[in-house]
Design a protein around this motif. Structure first.
Motif, PDB file in Angstrom:
ATOM      1  N   TRP A  39       1.323-161.482  36.567  1.00  0.00           N
ATOM      2  CA  TRP A  39       1.982-160.897  37.735  1.00  0.00           C
ATOM      3  C   TRP A  39       3.183-161.780  38.068  1.00  0.00           C
ATOM      4  CZ3 TRP A  39      -1.985-159.112  42.029  1.00  0.00           C
ATOM      5  CH2 TRP A  39      -2.776-158.081  41.508  1.00  0.00           C
ATOM      6  N   LEU A  40       4.338-161.158  38.241  1.00  0.00           N
ATOM      7  CA  LEU A  40       5.569-161.887  38.503  1.00  0.00           C
ATOM      8  C   LEU A  40       6.221-161.421  39.790  1.00  0.00           C
ATOM      9  CD1 LEU A  40       7.323-161.610  34.996  1.00  0.00           C
ATOM     10  CD2 LEU A  40       5.699-163.355  35.735  1.00  0.00           C
ATOM     11  N   LEU A 119      -0.264-165.979  37.381  1.00  0.00           N
ATOM     12  CA  LEU A 119       0.611-165.574  38.477  1.00  0.00           C
ATOM     13  C   LEU A 119       1.817-166.503  38.463  1.00  0.00           C
ATOM     14  CD1 LEU A 119      -2.069-165.341  41.327  1.00  0.00           C
ATOM     15  CD2 LEU A 119      -1.190-163.436  39.978  1.00  0.00           C
ATOM     16  N   ILE A 120       3.024-165.933  38.518  1.00  0.00           N
ATOM     17  CA  ILE A 120       4.235-166.747  38.468  1.00  0.00           C
ATOM     18  C   ILE A 120       5.213-166.233  39.513  1.00  0.00           C
ATOM     19  CG2 ILE A 120       6.086-167.659  37.008  1.00  0.00           C
ATOM     20  CD1 ILE A 120       4.399-166.764  34.571  1.00  0.00           C
ATOM     21  N   ARG A 129       6.021-165.240  49.612  1.00  0.00           N
ATOM     22  CA  ARG A 129       5.658-165.127  48.205  1.00  0.00           C
ATOM     23  C   ARG A 129       4.602-166.147  47.772  1.00  0.00           C
ATOM     24  NH1 ARG A 129      11.154-164.245  44.717  1.00  0.00           N
ATOM     25  NH2 ARG A 129      11.021-161.962  44.620  1.00  0.00           N
ATOM     26  N   GLN A 130       4.775-167.387  48.167  1.00  0.00           N
ATOM     27  CA  GLN A 130       3.834-168.407  47.728  1.00  0.00           C
ATOM     28  C   GLN A 130       2.458-168.176  48.335  1.00  0.00           C
ATOM     29  OE1 GLN A 130       5.318-172.385  47.698  1.00  0.00           O
ATOM     30  NE2 GLN A 130       3.322-173.321  47.415  1.00  0.00           N
ATOM     31  N   PRO A 143      -4.822-168.949  37.368  1.00  0.00           N
ATOM     32  CA  PRO A 143      -3.845-169.996  37.681  1.00  0.00           C
ATOM     33  C   PRO A 143      -2.521-169.410  38.155  1.00  0.00           C
ATOM     34  CG  PRO A 143      -4.050-169.740  35.306  1.00  0.00           C
ATOM     35  CD  PRO A 143      -5.114-168.877  35.923  1.00  0.00           C
ATOM     36  N   ALA A 144      -1.834-170.158  39.011  1.00  0.00           N
ATOM     37  CA  ALA A 144      -0.536-169.732  39.539  1.00  0.00           C
ATOM     38  C   ALA A 144       0.487-170.835  39.309  1.00  0.00           C
ATOM     39  CB  ALA A 144      -0.634-169.409  41.022  1.00  0.00           C
ATOM     40  N   PHE A 145       1.705-170.425  39.005  1.00  0.00           N
ATOM     41  CA  PHE A 145       2.822-171.362  38.853  1.00  0.00           C
ATOM     42  C   PHE A 145       3.927-170.940  39.797  1.00  0.00           C
ATOM     43  CE2 PHE A 145       6.847-172.839  37.213  1.00  0.00           C
ATOM     44  CZ  PHE A 145       6.575-174.142  36.818  1.00  0.00           C
TER      45      PHE A 145
END
Length: 415
Positions: A39-40, A119-120, A129-130, A143-145
């Motif tokens: 997901w972007l 997730l990026i 967003r964050q 995991p999210a970046f």
């Protein structure tokens, strides 16, 4: 102005929805086949994502899609039942409603969002967003970046960001590559990345050519065509297919200019749309046509002129920091003023989308400058981009009719 879809003039715009369906289908197919799905948020360098063989999914787009299919408000209601406030971005509420209550709508548009492996998101544009993706990461245990990049306020003045901004963006981009290599146990192919950057830049240049052609009178292309066809440019950058799509659109627009084919039989005045459209009622973009008005240009989601670099990482940074990319007030006022002049605009409709703070905060200042410095009549429409419960048909029709009367009177079209 009953809620309805828009009418299009370009064949390419009519075909653009195929891209939407294909994007969602590809993600679901990737999930079934065990390929990575991410997901972007918009703003992540797609050339990197495609180079790593990731199937991208765009939750913000799903908010627009669900609204266009007239089910967005149902997902919003489902999210609100879980404590999400109505003032939160309606894209976020739509996706959280789907995530928590996937049965809130019996048949999700395009099958809904394929579940992510990653997730990026960049931290730019929106402070939500964050936190939005942190919530999703906890719920789905993925995991999210986060690319920590600044919202830039001064680039629009100088035309170029300072070195610290460039260095930070490049560092974060390279950190993203390292994160993906580790998460996917796959090396980054720099040869493929360079090819995708070439496709991106050619796509960007093609869109710039289309933008330039839209200055012609009569208008060869309307905002209804543009908003219908932004999906390839926003989700396919770095692919040969997106480049092909916009080359076909360029050929079509150029032919219409050469043959003086207009959006409507007789163009009497030209309008500009500022801000996010109301995706559940894109037919609003066509409403002025019955009076001889064409929505000739829009300020959102544009490819704009920018500086280039032979270094691909610096080039990505320059694309992000290009003039008028900032959503700071000065930058967006400057963009609205420039477009109003360049596209011979007689009136401006500014969309005041209540749940999107970044894209409504500058609208009043843009309106004031357009009216006071250029003498252009403006209409501020308060609603929402995805939650149709914020829309009042009677109020919008009354205000739109009064606004168009002012524009026509100023043009000498009405006594």
């Amino acid at each position: 102005m009953a809620l309805k879809g828009s009418s299009k003039n370009l064949q390419t715009a009519m075909e653009a929805y195929k891209w939407v369906k294909a994007g969602y289908s590809n993600a679901h197919r990737a999930k079934e086949e065990g390929r990575p799905v991410a997901w972007l948020m918009f703003g992540v360098p797609l050339e990197i994502i495609y180079t790593m063989g990731i199937a991208p999914v765009f939750p913000e787009n799903f908010g627009a899609l669900a609204a266009a299919k007239r089910v967005g408000f149902q997902y919003c209601e489902a999210a609100e039942q879980e404590g999400f406030n109505k003032q939160i971005c309606s894209y976020a509420r739509t996706v959280m409603g789907l995530t928590i209550h996937p049965d809130a709508v019996p048949e999700a548009p395009s099958g809904g969002l394929a579940l992510p492996d990653l997730l990026i998101a960049p931290t730019m544009v929106c402070d939500l967003r964050q936190k939005w993706f942190e919530d999703v990461a906890r719920r789905l245990n993925v995991p999210a970046f986060f690319m920590s990049v600044p919202d830039h306020d001064l680039t629009w003045r100088t035309g170029r960001p300072d070195k610290s901004q460039m260095d930070l963006f490049i560092s974060e981009t390279k950190d993203l590559i390292r994160f993906l290599e580790e998460a996917l146990n796959k090396k980054f192919d720099y040869d493929e990345f360079h090819q995708r950057m070439r496709w991106s830049n050619e796509t960007w240049d093609t869109r710039l050519e289309i933008l330039e052609l839209r200055k012609n009178r009569p208008a060869p292309m309307a905002s209804s065509d543009y908003f219908a066809s932004i999906y390839p440019g926003m989700t396919g950058l770095g692919t040969e297919e997106a480049l092909g799509f916009y080359k076909r659109m360029l050929d079509e627009v150029r032919e219409r200019v050469e043959k003086k084919i207009s959006v409507i039989p007789e163009e009497k005045f030209r309008l500009m749309w500022s801000g996010i459209p109301m995706w559940f009622n894109l037919g609003l973009l066509n409403y002025p046509e019955q009076f001889g008005g064409v929505m000739a240009i829009e300020t959102n989601y544009q490819a704009l002129p920018r500086e280039r670099s032979e270094d691909p990482f610096e080039d990505l940074a320059l694309r992000y920091f290009h003039k008028n990319a900032s959503i700071a007030v000065d930058s967006q006022v400057d963009l609205a003023m420039r477009f109003a002049r360049d596209f011979f605009i007689d009136g401006v409709i500014l969309s005041y989308t209540q749940s999107c703070r970044p894209f409504y905060i500058f609208q009043a200042e843009a309106r004031n400058n357009l009216q006071e410095k250029l003498g252009i009549p403006c209409l501020m429409l308060e609603s929402d981009m995805a939650d149709e419960r914020a829309y009042s048909e009677g109020q919008v029709r009354t205000r739109m009719d009064a606004f168009l009367e002012v524009v026509m009177k100023q043009k000498g079209l009405k006594e």
